[in-house]
Design an enzyme around this catalytic site. Sequence first.
Site, PDB file in Angstrom:
ATOM      1  N   ARG A   1       2.734 -11.358  28.098  1.00 20.53           N
ATOM      2  CA  ARG A   1       3.769 -12.316  27.957  1.00 20.53           C
ATOM      3  C   ARG A   1       3.201 -13.749  27.722  1.00 20.53           C
ATOM      4  NH1 ARG A   1       5.024 -12.198  34.071  1.00 20.53           N
ATOM      5  NH2 ARG A   1       3.004 -11.159  34.140  1.00 20.53           N
TER       6      ARG A   1
ATOM      7  N   ASP B   1       9.755 -12.774  30.472  1.00 15.93           N
ATOM      8  CA  ASP B   1      10.178 -11.487  29.949  1.00 15.93           C
ATOM      9  C   ASP B   1      11.633 -11.399  30.142  1.00 15.93           C
ATOM     10  OD1 ASP B   1      10.478 -10.617  32.527  1.00 15.93           O
ATOM     11  OD2 ASP B   1       8.409 -10.254  32.702  1.00 15.93           O
TER      12      ASP B   1
ATOM     13  N   TYR C   1      -0.932  -2.308  23.260  1.00 17.43           N
ATOM     14  CA  TYR C   1       0.754  -2.434  23.475  1.00 17.43           C
ATOM     15  C   TYR C   1       1.498  -2.519  22.327  1.00 17.43           C
ATOM     16  CZ  TYR C   1      -1.122  -3.745  28.241  1.00 17.43           C
ATOM     17  OH  TYR C   1      -1.744  -3.730  29.574  1.00 17.43           O
TER      18      TYR C   1
END
Length: 301
Positions: free
Chosen positions: A181, A89, A75
Site C-alpha cells: 500500500r 486500499d 505480489y
Amino acid sequence: MSRRRKGRDVHGVFLLDKPAGYSSSQAVQKVRWLYQARKAGHTGSLDPFATGMLPICLGEASKTAAFMLEASKTYLARAVLGQSTTTGDIEGEIDEQQPVPPLELDEIRAVLAGFEGTIEQIPPMYSALKHEGQPLYRLARAGKEVPREPRSVTIHAIEAVAWETPVLTFRVTCSKGTYIRTLAEDIARKLGSCAHLGALRRLNVEPFRESDMIGLDALAALAEAGKQDAALQPPDAGLADWPAVTLEGLAEQRFGHGNPVDGVSAPPGLVRVYGSGGLLGLGEVTADKLLKAKRLMNIAR
C-alpha cells in the site's frame, strides 16, 4: 488434569489461495477445521481484501514458521491513481483526490525502476506495528496518528504489467516487511498524483510456486473425499534452501533428546536434520562443527 486439545496430529504446510473477505486468522481456522488438525498457524498475514498465497503450517510444521517469515514475496498489485484513502486500499474512505497527469508506459517504467534496491518506507497507520504497546491500526481507528520511523526494505524486482488511466497494475518481488500500500502511494507521488490499492494478490512466498496454491473450495472437496493430506507440503518445505544433515545411531538419539552432536560435516549455520525415520528437527552447526538443536519435531515415525 489438563484437557486434551481436540483434533488429529497432522504435520505439513498447506499453500492456501486465500479468497478476499477472509482475515488471515479466519483462513487459518477454516483450513484447520477442514484438516481437523490440533494446531495451525500462518507465516505472514494478508489483509482481508487481498488474495493469494498464505502458507499455513499444521502441527509440527508450525515450528518452521518463524524462519519462513524471512522469505521474499511476489505480489500483483492494482493501484488506482487520483484517489488516496484512509487505509491505503479499497477498504478505507477517500481522503484526497488529485488529477492524474497524462502518462506513457515508458515514463511509468522509469519511475518504477527507481524503486528497485533498498528503499525507505514509513509504515502506514493501518498496520499491526505497535506504538507504546498499542497496534497502530487501533490508534488509526480512533482517529489518532503518531510519528513512525522509516524502515529499510528491499525491492528485488518491480515491473509495470498494464496501464489504463487511472489504473496501474504492477508486479513486485520484495523483502519481508514491505508494505505494498505504501509502495503504491509512493509510486503515485513520483508520478505526480496519489493512489490507493484497488486489488492485491500475493503470487508466491519463496520457495513455493504459484501453481501449488489450492483454494478453500478445492480443499473442502478433498476433505470430503478424505484426501486432504495429499495436498500438504512436507513440514520443512519452506526451508528447502537450508542444508540437510542426516544422523544415525547414537548421534540421532542424542539430537532427538536435544543434546549437541559433534563432528558434523556441514557448513556453519542453520540446517534441517534427518534421522532414520525422517525429519528430526532444525539445528545450527557452529564453526567447530558442533550441531545444536534449535527445534525438535515430534512427528510419529
